[in-house]
Design an enzyme around this catalytic site. Structure first.
Site, PDB file in Angstrom:
ATOM      1  N   ASN A 188       0.813  -1.222   0.000  1.00  0.00           N
ATOM      2  CA  ASN A 188       0.000   0.000   0.000  1.00  0.00           C
ATOM      3  C   ASN A 188       0.846   1.272   0.000  1.00  0.00           C
ATOM      4  O   ASN A 188       0.357   2.342   0.345  1.00  0.00           O
ATOM      5  CB  ASN A 188      -0.988  -0.006   1.182  1.00  0.00           C
TER       6      ASN A 188
ATOM      7  N   ARG B 193       2.971   7.419  11.454  1.00  0.00           N
ATOM      8  CA  ARG B 193       2.408   6.912  12.700  1.00  0.00           C
ATOM      9  C   ARG B 193       2.110   8.087  13.628  1.00  0.00           C
ATOM     10  O   ARG B 193       2.916   9.024  13.734  1.00  0.00           O
ATOM     11  CB  ARG B 193       3.366   5.941  13.411  1.00  0.00           C
TER      12      ARG B 193
ATOM     13  N   GLN C 155      -5.273   3.626  18.346  1.00  0.00           N
ATOM     14  CA  GLN C 155      -6.246   3.442  17.271  1.00  0.00           C
ATOM     15  C   GLN C 155      -7.211   2.311  17.625  1.00  0.00           C
ATOM     16  O   GLN C 155      -6.721   1.226  17.938  1.00  0.00           O
ATOM     17  CB  GLN C 155      -5.525   3.142  15.956  1.00  0.00           C
TER      18      GLN C 155
ATOM     19  N   HIS D 159      -7.663   6.009   9.826  1.00  0.00           N
ATOM     20  CA  HIS D 159      -6.498   5.376   9.204  1.00  0.00           C
ATOM     21  C   HIS D 159      -6.927   4.602   7.942  1.00  0.00           C
ATOM     22  O   HIS D 159      -7.140   3.388   7.972  1.00  0.00           O
ATOM     23  CB  HIS D 159      -5.841   4.432  10.213  1.00  0.00           C
TER      24      HIS D 159
HETATM   25  P1  NDP Z   1      10.317   2.102   3.858  1.00  0.00           P
HETATM   26  O1  NDP Z   1      11.008   1.118   4.741  1.00  0.00           O
HETATM   27  O2  NDP Z   1      10.327   1.921   2.405  1.00  0.00           O
HETATM   28  O3  NDP Z   1      10.867   3.556   4.129  1.00  0.00           O
HETATM   29  C1  NDP Z   1      11.145   4.028   5.404  1.00  0.00           C
HETATM   30  C2  NDP Z   1      12.302   4.984   5.267  1.00  0.00           C
HETATM   31  O4  NDP Z   1      12.521   5.575   6.547  1.00  0.00           O
HETATM   32  C3  NDP Z   1      13.612   4.296   4.873  1.00  0.00           C
HETATM   33  O5  NDP Z   1      14.210   5.029   3.824  1.00  0.00           O
HETATM   34  C4  NDP Z   1      14.427   4.375   6.156  1.00  0.00           C
HETATM   35  O6  NDP Z   1      15.808   4.510   5.914  1.00  0.00           O
HETATM   36  C5  NDP Z   1      13.905   5.646   6.754  1.00  0.00           C
HETATM   37  N1  NDP Z   1      14.149   5.768   8.175  1.00  0.00           N
HETATM   38  C6  NDP Z   1      14.190   4.796   9.099  1.00  0.00           C
HETATM   39  N2  NDP Z   1      14.403   5.322  10.317  1.00  0.00           N
HETATM   40  C7  NDP Z   1      14.497   6.667  10.142  1.00  0.00           C
HETATM   41  C8  NDP Z   1      14.728   7.745  11.012  1.00  0.00           C
HETATM   42  N3  NDP Z   1      14.920   7.536  12.321  1.00  0.00           N
HETATM   43  N4  NDP Z   1      14.770   9.003  10.487  1.00  0.00           N
HETATM   44  C9  NDP Z   1      14.581   9.191   9.153  1.00  0.00           C
HETATM   45  N5  NDP Z   1      14.382   8.200   8.275  1.00  0.00           N
HETATM   46  C10 NDP Z   1      14.316   6.950   8.775  1.00  0.00           C
HETATM   47  O7  NDP Z   1       8.818   2.180   4.432  1.00  0.00           O
HETATM   48  P2  NDP Z   1       7.517   2.734   3.716  1.00  0.00           P
HETATM   49  O8  NDP Z   1       7.877   3.956   2.962  1.00  0.00           O
HETATM   50  O9  NDP Z   1       6.815   1.637   3.022  1.00  0.00           O
HETATM   51  O10 NDP Z   1       6.625   3.092   4.996  1.00  0.00           O
HETATM   52  C11 NDP Z   1       7.042   4.094   5.904  1.00  0.00           C
HETATM   53  C12 NDP Z   1       6.123   4.100   7.097  1.00  0.00           C
HETATM   54  O11 NDP Z   1       4.836   4.514   6.688  1.00  0.00           O
HETATM   55  C13 NDP Z   1       5.882   2.724   7.728  1.00  0.00           C
HETATM   56  O12 NDP Z   1       6.890   2.417   8.678  1.00  0.00           O
HETATM   57  C14 NDP Z   1       4.556   2.884   8.369  1.00  0.00           C
HETATM   58  O13 NDP Z   1       4.715   3.346   9.696  1.00  0.00           O
HETATM   59  C15 NDP Z   1       3.882   3.961   7.555  1.00  0.00           C
HETATM   60  N6  NDP Z   1       2.786   3.398   6.752  1.00  0.00           N
HETATM   61  C16 NDP Z   1       1.552   3.951   6.900  1.00  0.00           C
HETATM   62  C17 NDP Z   1       0.490   3.449   6.217  1.00  0.00           C
HETATM   63  C18 NDP Z   1      -0.852   4.067   6.323  1.00  0.00           C
HETATM   64  O14 NDP Z   1      -1.828   3.418   5.972  1.00  0.00           O
HETATM   65  N7  NDP Z   1      -0.962   5.303   6.779  1.00  0.00           N
HETATM   66  C19 NDP Z   1       0.619   2.271   5.348  1.00  0.00           C
HETATM   67  C20 NDP Z   1       1.976   1.845   5.165  1.00  0.00           C
HETATM   68  C21 NDP Z   1       2.991   2.366   5.892  1.00  0.00           C
HETATM   69  P3  NDP Z   1      16.736   3.191   5.735  1.00  0.00           P
HETATM   70  O15 NDP Z   1      16.143   2.382   4.653  1.00  0.00           O
HETATM   71  O16 NDP Z   1      18.047   3.754   5.368  1.00  0.00           O
HETATM   72  O17 NDP Z   1      16.715   2.507   7.039  1.00  0.00           O
END
Ligand code: NDP
Length: 395
Positions: free
Chosen positions: A147, A285, A314, A333
């Site tokens: 998603n 989140r 939630q 959500h």
């Molecule tokens: P990804 O894993 O593709 O991307 C997350 C990114 O965050 C990565 O590039 C990671 O870097 C980076 N990251 C990790 N820790 C930190 C930090 N402390 N500061 C800055 N950047 C950081 O995940 P998605 O993009 O698929 O999803 C992201 C978030 O979105 C999920 O964790 C979830 O909480 C939320 N989400 C919400 C949904 C909704 O329905 N609202 C649905 C799906 C997801 P690196 O790879 O270098 O570790």
């Protein structure tokens, strides 16, 4: 025979199935980076059906019954007397969705001696205490990519809704008004603004790509820098940390996971350092924000608007201050559970179960915890910190 305990959101108030608005959904060939879509041996649903609620049961009923497994589906998930807590004691597999998370705390895991697999039908397993799962050897898996684009579309929509003052203008139309001045007194063009994305992962990068045609100045921050050619293609300015990013932009879209480093990152101090009149959209989140600091920033005018679809806990209580705070365009959500997304994560959940019951490896990209440590996507994107993941306590 295994017992699968599936926690899903309640059915629509007008009954199940709903009257669908469309007859089909597009067929995608692959995800944006070329990764293949979920590929279970079969599915027992029509893509486009409502699968994420109790009656939808993620389309798993027939498959699990035929295989001789017991499936319990409930939306009753809070408290010691909930169906979830009672059924957990002998469950082998728990399936939950971030939209209606069954918080798998250390205490609950201790009450589930048979539990071997926790599946997130979606993305984001912070409702599971990952340290406790590691200690118990429980596998945690989610449906990576299912998603991501859905959420990016929602984030772009909410950015535009805030900046253009869409919600109040719509409300004037509904209540019979033609109050142009009232509608536009807080309405701007996005064009030319500085727009930032915190974490340019799957979702964050999709947001950047979708915003580029709006002729905005794009910024981002992440633990790792994007390839130079991507930065060049989209005209991105990189910031080494969240503070540098947040204080440089007019609009901030948050896409980092909830990990100890991001827990309540946006507090009075950081919000106070942002440019007056900034907008924040958070589809990552809820607990990345200090709940009451957001309300204070909107009331004082420090923030011009706040939107998103993630709350804590939630579902939020009826008196949660984000429901009524000024200048908000919040939704429940929903961003990652469009009917289009549901078809993908229901198929992905089935693929995970087929692998688990068939004794074959679960796709590496679906793994968060496996074999007593962070694995797959979990090893790349998650961190544990010294304590339980904040989301696992309902935050
Ligand atoms: P990804 O894993 O593709 O991307 C997350 C990114 O965050 C990565 O590039 C990671 O870097 C980076 N990251 C990790 N820790 C930190 C930090 N402390 N500061 C800055 N950047 C950081 O995940 P998605 O993009 O698929 O999803 C992201 C978030 O979105 C999920 O964790 C979830 O909480 C939320 N989400 C919400 C949904 C909704 O329905 N609202 C649905 C799906 C997801 P690196 O790879 O270098 O570790």
């Amino acid at each position: 025979m295994a017992k699968i305990l599936c926690v899903l959101y309640p059915d629509p108030v007008n009954g199940y199935p709903p009257k669908y608005a469309r007859d089909d959904i597009p067929t995608l060939e692959h995800y944006p980076d070329g990764t293949t879509l979920p590929s279970p041996a079969a599915i027992d649903f029509t893509p486009g059906e409502l699968l994420g609620c109790v009656s939808g049961a993620l389309g798993l009923r027939q498959y699990l019954a035929t295989a001789g497994h017991a499936l319990v589906v409930t939306s009753d998930k809070e408290g010691a007397n909930s169906t979830f807590e009672k059924e957990l004691v002998d469950a082998d597999v728990v399936i939950s969705q971030p939209f209606w998370p069954a918080y798998l705390t250390e205490e609950r895991i201790a009450k589930a001696p048979n539990l071997k697999l926790a599946v997130t039908a979606g993305i984001g397993s912070d409702h599971v205490d990952l340290n406790a799962a590691i200690a118990r050897g429980i596998t945690v898996a989610e449906v990576t990519w299912c998603n991501s684009v859905s959420v990016s579309e929602h984030a772009v929509m909410q950015i535009l809704a805030l900046v253009r003052n869409f919600v109040p203008s719509h409300e004037w139309a509904v209540k019979g008004g033609w109050n142009i001045a009232d509608c536009v007194e807080r309405s701007y063009d996005l064009e030319g603004m500085n727009v930032g994305v915190l974490a340019a992962g799957r979702i964050g990068l999709a947001v950047l790509r979708r915003l580029a045609p709006f002729d905005v100045h794009l910024h981002y921050s992440d633990k790792r820098r994007l390839p130079a050619e991507t930065e060049q293609e989209l005209g991105l300015t990189f910031h080494p940390d969240a503070r540098s990013l947040a204080t440089s932009v007019d609009v901030l879209s948050i896409h980092s996971p909830l990990v100890p480093e991001t827990y309540q990152l946006f507090n009075d101090e950081l919000l106070g350092q942002m440019k007056r009149g900034s907008y924040i959209v958070n589809t990552a989140r809820g607990a990345i924000m200090d709940r009451d600091a957001v309300v204070r920033a909107l009331e004082s005018g420090q923030l011009a608007g706040y939107a998103g679809d993630v709350w804590y806990p939630q579902p939020p209580p009826a008196d949660h201050p984000w429901r009524e705070m000024p200048y908000n365009a919040m939704t429940p959500h929903t961003s990652g559970t469009s009917l289009s997304a549901q078809a993908r994560y229901a198929a992905g959940t089935r693929e995970i179960l087929e692998a688990y019951f068939g004794g074959t490896p679960i796709r590496e990209e679906y793994l968060i915890v496996h074999g007593g440590h962070l694995a797959g996507t979990g090893a790349v994107s998650y961190s544990l910190g010294g304590t339980a993941s904040p989301g696992s306590s309902g935050q």
